[in-house]
Motif scaffolding. Structure first.
Motif, short mmCIF file in Angstrom:
data_model
loop_
_atom_site.label_atom_id
_atom_site.label_comp_id
_atom_site.label_asym_id
_atom_site.label_seq_id
_atom_site.Cartn_x
_atom_site.Cartn_y
_atom_site.Cartn_z
N MET A 1 0.85 -1.17 0.00
CA MET A 1 0.00 0.00 0.00
C MET A 1 0.89 1.23 0.00
SD MET A 1 -2.94 1.31 2.69
CE MET A 1 -3.70 -0.27 2.70
N GLN A 2 0.54 2.18 -0.86
CA GLN A 2 1.27 3.44 -0.95
C GLN A 2 0.37 4.58 -0.52
OE1 GLN A 2 4.47 3.88 -1.81
NE2 GLN A 2 4.72 1.69 -2.12
N LYS A 3 0.88 5.49 0.29
CA LYS A 3 0.17 6.73 0.61
C LYS A 3 0.98 7.86 -0.01
CE LYS A 3 -1.61 9.67 4.25
NZ LYS A 3 -1.71 9.90 5.69
N VAL A 4 0.35 8.65 -0.89
CA VAL A 4 1.09 9.67 -1.61
C VAL A 4 0.51 11.06 -1.37
CG1 VAL A 4 1.86 8.04 -3.37
CG2 VAL A 4 -0.22 9.34 -3.75
N THR A 5 1.39 12.05 -1.39
CA THR A 5 1.00 13.45 -1.24
C THR A 5 1.55 14.30 -2.37
OG1 THR A 5 2.92 13.85 0.17
CG2 THR A 5 0.85 13.29 1.28
N ALA A 6 2.08 13.65 -3.40
CA ALA A 6 2.64 14.33 -4.58
C ALA A 6 2.43 13.41 -5.79
CB ALA A 6 4.12 14.62 -4.37
N ASP A 7 2.76 13.91 -6.97
CA ASP A 7 2.62 13.09 -8.18
C ASP A 7 3.32 11.74 -7.97
OD1 ASP A 7 1.32 15.23 -9.30
OD2 ASP A 7 2.94 15.76 -10.67
N TYR A 8 2.71 10.69 -8.54
CA TYR A 8 3.23 9.34 -8.31
C TYR A 8 2.95 8.48 -9.53
CZ TYR A 8 3.74 4.74 -6.12
OH TYR A 8 4.14 3.46 -5.82
N THR A 9 3.92 7.66 -9.90
CA THR A 9 3.74 6.66 -10.94
C THR A 9 3.54 5.32 -10.26
OG1 THR A 9 5.08 7.89 -12.51
CG2 THR A 9 4.75 5.55 -12.96
N ALA A 10 2.34 4.77 -10.42
CA ALA A 10 2.01 3.49 -9.78
C ALA A 10 2.84 2.37 -10.38
CB ALA A 10 0.53 3.19 -9.94
N LEU A 11 3.20 1.42 -9.55
CA LEU A 11 3.92 0.24 -9.99
C LEU A 11 2.93 -0.91 -10.15
CD1 LEU A 11 6.89 0.53 -7.48
CD2 LEU A 11 6.79 1.35 -9.85
N ALA A 12 3.28 -1.87 -10.95
CA ALA A 12 2.38 -3.00 -11.19
C ALA A 12 2.05 -3.76 -9.91
CB ALA A 12 3.00 -3.94 -12.22
N ASN A 13 2.94 -3.71 -8.92
CA ASN A 13 2.68 -4.44 -7.68
C ASN A 13 2.03 -3.56 -6.60
OD1 ASN A 13 4.97 -2.95 -7.19
ND2 ASN A 13 6.07 -4.57 -6.14
N ASP A 14 1.68 -2.33 -6.93
CA ASP A 14 0.92 -1.48 -6.01
C ASP A 14 -0.53 -1.94 -6.03
OD1 ASP A 14 3.03 0.17 -5.31
OD2 ASP A 14 2.52 1.72 -6.77
N GLU A 15 -0.95 -2.55 -4.98
CA GLU A 15 -2.35 -2.98 -4.93
C GLU A 15 -3.27 -1.82 -4.58
OE1 GLU A 15 -2.92 -6.40 -2.51
OE2 GLU A 15 -1.46 -7.58 -3.62
N THR A 16 -2.80 -0.94 -3.69
CA THR A 16 -3.63 0.17 -3.24
C THR A 16 -2.79 1.43 -3.18
OG1 THR A 16 -4.92 -1.35 -1.88
CG2 THR A 16 -5.11 0.99 -1.36
N VAL A 17 -3.35 2.53 -3.70
CA VAL A 17 -2.71 3.83 -3.62
C VAL A 17 -3.70 4.78 -2.94
CG1 VAL A 17 -1.67 5.75 -4.89
CG2 VAL A 17 -1.38 3.40 -5.73
N LEU A 18 -3.30 5.30 -1.78
CA LEU A 18 -4.10 6.28 -1.06
C LEU A 18 -3.54 7.66 -1.39
CD1 LEU A 18 -4.20 4.51 2.43
CD2 LEU A 18 -5.89 4.39 0.59
N VAL A 19 -4.42 8.56 -1.81
CA VAL A 19 -3.98 9.86 -2.31
C VAL A 19 -4.49 10.98 -1.42
CG1 VAL A 19 -3.90 11.37 -4.32
CG2 VAL A 19 -4.11 8.90 -4.64
N ASP A 20 -3.57 11.79 -0.90
CA ASP A 20 -3.91 12.94 -0.06
C ASP A 20 -3.52 14.22 -0.81
OD1 ASP A 20 -4.17 14.96 1.81
OD2 ASP A 20 -3.20 13.85 3.42
N ALA A 21 -4.54 14.91 -1.35
CA ALA A 21 -4.31 16.12 -2.13
C ALA A 21 -4.60 17.37 -1.30
CB ALA A 21 -5.16 16.10 -3.39
#
Length: 90
Positions: A1-21
């Protein structure tokens, strides 16, 4: 699981991306050559009205998908034939 607060390129093994804008607009770029059957869940976790979250990729024959401001949505993306499809919004 990734939590991001800036631009992000998802990886094939990222099951979940949580985005805080909360502090800025964010672009999430899906992998360009995904392995068939790859699934990525993307959820916006803030409710900032002034900033946007855009998912970039070949998605349902579109180039970009803007996530709703309401953080109650989770988008499930599924890859097939080097394209991405929105399978569900829940």
């Amino acid at each position: 699981m990734q939590k991001v607060t800036a631009d992000y390129t998802a990886l094939a093994n990222d099951e979940t991306v949580l985005v805080d804008a909360t502090n800025n607009n964010i672009n999430i770029t899906l992998p360009t050559m995904p392995v068939m059957g790859t699934r990525i869940f993307i959820k916006r976790i803030d409710s900032t009205l002034s900033n946007s979250v855009t998912v970039i990729g070949n998605i349902d024959s579109s180039v970009n998908v803007v996530l709703p401001i309401l953080n109650c949505y989770v988008f499930q993306y599924y890859s097939s034939d080097n394209k991405w499809y929105i399978i569900s919004r829940f």
